[in-house]
Design a protein around this motif. Structure first.
Motif, PDB file in Angstrom:
ATOM      1  N   ASN A  29       0.781  -1.222  -0.007  1.00 44.98           N
ATOM      2  CA  ASN A  29       0.005   0.014  -0.137  1.00 44.98           C
ATOM      3  C   ASN A  29       0.799   1.201   0.139  1.00 44.98           C
ATOM      4  N   THR A  30       0.797   2.051  -0.980  1.00 42.01           N
ATOM      5  CA  THR A  30       1.645   3.298  -1.121  1.00 42.01           C
ATOM      6  C   THR A  30       0.849   4.504  -1.600  1.00 42.01           C
ATOM      7  N   ILE A  31       1.020   5.625  -1.058  1.00 39.12           N
ATOM      8  CA  ILE A  31       0.669   7.028  -1.758  1.00 39.12           C
ATOM      9  C   ILE A  31       1.895   7.818  -2.150  1.00 39.12           C
ATOM     10  N   ILE A  32       1.961   8.217  -3.305  1.00 39.77           N
ATOM     11  CA  ILE A  32       3.021   9.074  -3.505  1.00 39.77           C
ATOM     12  C   ILE A  32       2.471  10.480  -4.071  1.00 39.77           C
ATOM     13  N   GLN A  33       2.948  11.642  -3.724  1.00 40.02           N
ATOM     14  CA  GLN A  33       2.439  13.014  -3.870  1.00 40.02           C
ATOM     15  C   GLN A  33       3.710  13.549  -4.470  1.00 40.02           C
ATOM     16  N   VAL A  34       3.616  14.279  -5.825  1.00 42.84           N
ATOM     17  CA  VAL A  34       4.690  14.855  -6.231  1.00 42.84           C
ATOM     18  C   VAL A  34       4.349  16.269  -6.316  1.00 42.84           C
ATOM     19  N   THR A  35       5.140  17.239  -5.894  1.00 42.97           N
ATOM     20  CA  THR A  35       4.540  18.759  -6.102  1.00 42.97           C
ATOM     21  C   THR A  35       5.862  19.585  -6.652  1.00 42.97           C
ATOM     22  N   ASP A  36       5.404  20.024  -7.539  1.00 43.81           N
ATOM     23  CA  ASP A  36       6.102  20.926  -8.525  1.00 43.81           C
ATOM     24  C   ASP A  36       6.205  22.332  -7.755  1.00 43.81           C
ATOM     25  N   CYS A  37       7.209  22.594  -7.297  1.00 42.40           N
ATOM     26  CA  CYS A  37       7.584  24.157  -6.556  1.00 42.40           C
ATOM     27  C   CYS A  37       8.346  25.097  -7.488  1.00 42.40           C
ATOM     28  N   GLU A  38       8.570  24.629  -8.818  1.00 42.35           N
ATOM     29  CA  GLU A  38       9.153  25.279  -9.964  1.00 42.35           C
ATOM     30  C   GLU A  38      10.641  25.106  -9.848  1.00 42.35           C
ATOM     31  N   THR A  39      11.369  25.426  -8.526  1.00 40.70           N
ATOM     32  CA  THR A  39      12.740  25.486  -8.388  1.00 40.70           C
ATOM     33  C   THR A  39      13.231  24.014  -7.944  1.00 40.70           C
ATOM     34  N   PHE A  40      12.182  23.511  -7.470  1.00 41.41           N
ATOM     35  CA  PHE A  40      12.352  21.849  -6.736  1.00 41.41           C
ATOM     36  C   PHE A  40      11.335  21.215  -6.796  1.00 41.41           C
ATOM     37  N   ILE A  41      11.454  19.784  -6.699  1.00 41.02           N
ATOM     38  CA  ILE A  41      10.154  18.824  -6.785  1.00 41.02           C
ATOM     39  C   ILE A  41      10.250  18.172  -5.416  1.00 41.02           C
ATOM     40  N   VAL A  42       8.995  18.140  -4.435  1.00 37.55           N
ATOM     41  CA  VAL A  42       8.853  17.665  -3.266  1.00 37.55           C
ATOM     42  C   VAL A  42       8.275  16.195  -3.768  1.00 37.55           C
ATOM     43  N   VAL A  43       8.799  15.117  -3.348  1.00 33.77           N
ATOM     44  CA  VAL A  43       8.268  13.715  -3.411  1.00 33.77           C
ATOM     45  C   VAL A  43       8.027  13.422  -2.138  1.00 33.77           C
ATOM     46  N   ASN A  44       6.540  13.444  -1.705  1.00 32.77           N
ATOM     47  CA  ASN A  44       6.171  13.127  -0.398  1.00 32.77           C
ATOM     48  C   ASN A  44       5.276  11.837  -0.402  1.00 32.77           C
ATOM     49  N   GLY A  45       5.332  10.753   0.358  1.00 32.60           N
ATOM     50  CA  GLY A  45       4.779   9.436   0.401  1.00 32.60           C
ATOM     51  C   GLY A  45       4.785   8.882   1.503  1.00 32.60           C
ATOM     52  N   ILE A  46       3.944   7.998   1.805  1.00 29.02           N
ATOM     53  CA  ILE A  46       4.114   6.803   2.846  1.00 29.02           C
ATOM     54  C   ILE A  46       3.811   5.409   2.019  1.00 29.02           C
ATOM     55  N   THR A  47       4.347   4.513   2.616  1.00 31.78           N
ATOM     56  CA  THR A  47       4.193   3.084   1.938  1.00 31.78           C
ATOM     57  C   THR A  47       4.454   2.096   2.898  1.00 31.78           C
ATOM     58  N   THR A  48       3.951   0.703   2.648  1.00 37.33           N
ATOM     59  CA  THR A  48       4.147  -0.415   3.703  1.00 37.33           C
ATOM     60  C   THR A  48       5.474  -1.005   3.402  1.00 37.33           C
ATOM     61  N   SER A  49       6.064  -0.653   2.277  1.00 38.39           N
ATOM     62  CA  SER A  49       7.250  -1.249   1.923  1.00 38.39           C
ATOM     63  C   SER A  49       8.439  -0.967   2.871  1.00 38.39           C
ATOM     64  N   LYS A  50       9.122  -1.693   3.041  1.00 37.32           N
ATOM     65  CA  LYS A  50      10.570  -1.635   3.920  1.00 37.32           C
ATOM     66  C   LYS A  50      11.553  -1.250   2.927  1.00 37.32           C
ATOM     67  N   ASP A  51      11.463  -1.535   1.664  1.00 34.17           N
ATOM     68  CA  ASP A  51      12.723  -1.294   0.654  1.00 34.17           C
ATOM     69  C   ASP A  51      12.783   0.194   0.175  1.00 34.17           C
ATOM     70  N   VAL A  52      13.745   0.665   0.583  1.00 34.25           N
ATOM     71  CA  VAL A  52      13.889   2.256   0.391  1.00 34.25           C
ATOM     72  C   VAL A  52      14.129   2.222  -1.153  1.00 34.25           C
TER      73      VAL A  52
END
Length: 232
Positions: A29-52
């Motif tokens: 179970n995974t939720i990924i949200q990408v936010t484009d802030c123009e000068t940088f990109i934020v990748v927020n998320g949560i997951t049940t996975s233990k594999d980084v």
């Protein structure tokens, strides 16, 4: 599902979210949200996975695959901030209202202005985090639009059952057919078993929901059409 115009910021953030999602096991179970802030990109998320994940490696891989998109949105040099949380407890979504349209992709109004641009549901969401409910809702009503004579339906999926052990689903639409009959038909024809339904996505890459919105989708089939009958 929102129709995404190619080579726009909204197209980019949703494509990148689904591309990152594709690196996780579909059973997680995974939720990924990408936010484009123009000068940088934020990748927020949560997951049940233990594999980084190595997001830098994924970033370069994505850049090679979708160079034309990044060129158009002026994001050739992706400066990514990774704040994904791993090994989280995330239960399957077990109920949700879904707006389902005859056309899988619909045009939605864009904001007048926005400083940041976020990916949005169901993009970036795994099957267990509501995506499967969306897919299943489209699957069911892809069988029923002609019968109902409507272009849009609001459907409530739930795992909760009544005293007769029927799912306590709900339907809202402008059909000439009584909603109780519609709900009864759905329960007679469709088993609501998302576990077996999800098997059809074993070889499907979710980012194709963004990358190729004209491609045939494994959930837009009509394999139960002969059973969709209402007797008046």
């Amino acid at each position: 599902m929102r129709k995404l115009e190619k080579n726009t910021r909204r197209y980019f953030v949703n494509l990148f979210a689904d591309y990152i999602l594709s690196k996780f096991n579909k059973k997680d179970n995974t939720i990924i949200q990408v936010t484009d802030c123009e000068t940088f990109i934020v990748v927020n998320g949560i997951t049940t996975s233990k594999d980084v994940l190595d997001l830098n490696e994924i970033k370069y891989e994505f850049s090679n695959w979708f160079d034309d998109v990044l060129t158009e949105v002026n994001r050739k040099n992706l400066n990514v901030i990774d704040i994904i949380k791993y090994d989280q407890e995330i239960k399957d979504f077990d109920n949700k209202w879904v707006s389902v349209n005859k056309d899988l992709y619909v045009i939605e109004e864009e904001p007048t202005s926005e400083l940041t641009c976020n990916s949005e549901f169901p993009y970036g969401h795994s099957l267990g985090c509501g995506r499967s409910i969306v897919y299943y809702s489209h699957y069911m009503f892809n069988h029923m639009y002609s019968l109902l004579n409507v272009d849009q339906v609001y459907f409530y999926y739930t795992t909760e059952e009544n005293e007769d052990e029927d799912r306590k689903i709900k339907v809202s639409c402008d059909s000439h057919i009584n909603k109780d009959k519609i709900e009864s038909l759905i329960l007679d024809v469709f088993d609501m078993d998302l576990t077996s339904f999800n098997d059809r996505f074993a070889d499907y890459e979710f980012f194709h929901d963004v990358f190729d919105q004209t491609k045939d989708k494994p959930f837009m089939v009509q394999d139960r059409l002969k059973d969709v009958i209402i007797i008046f």
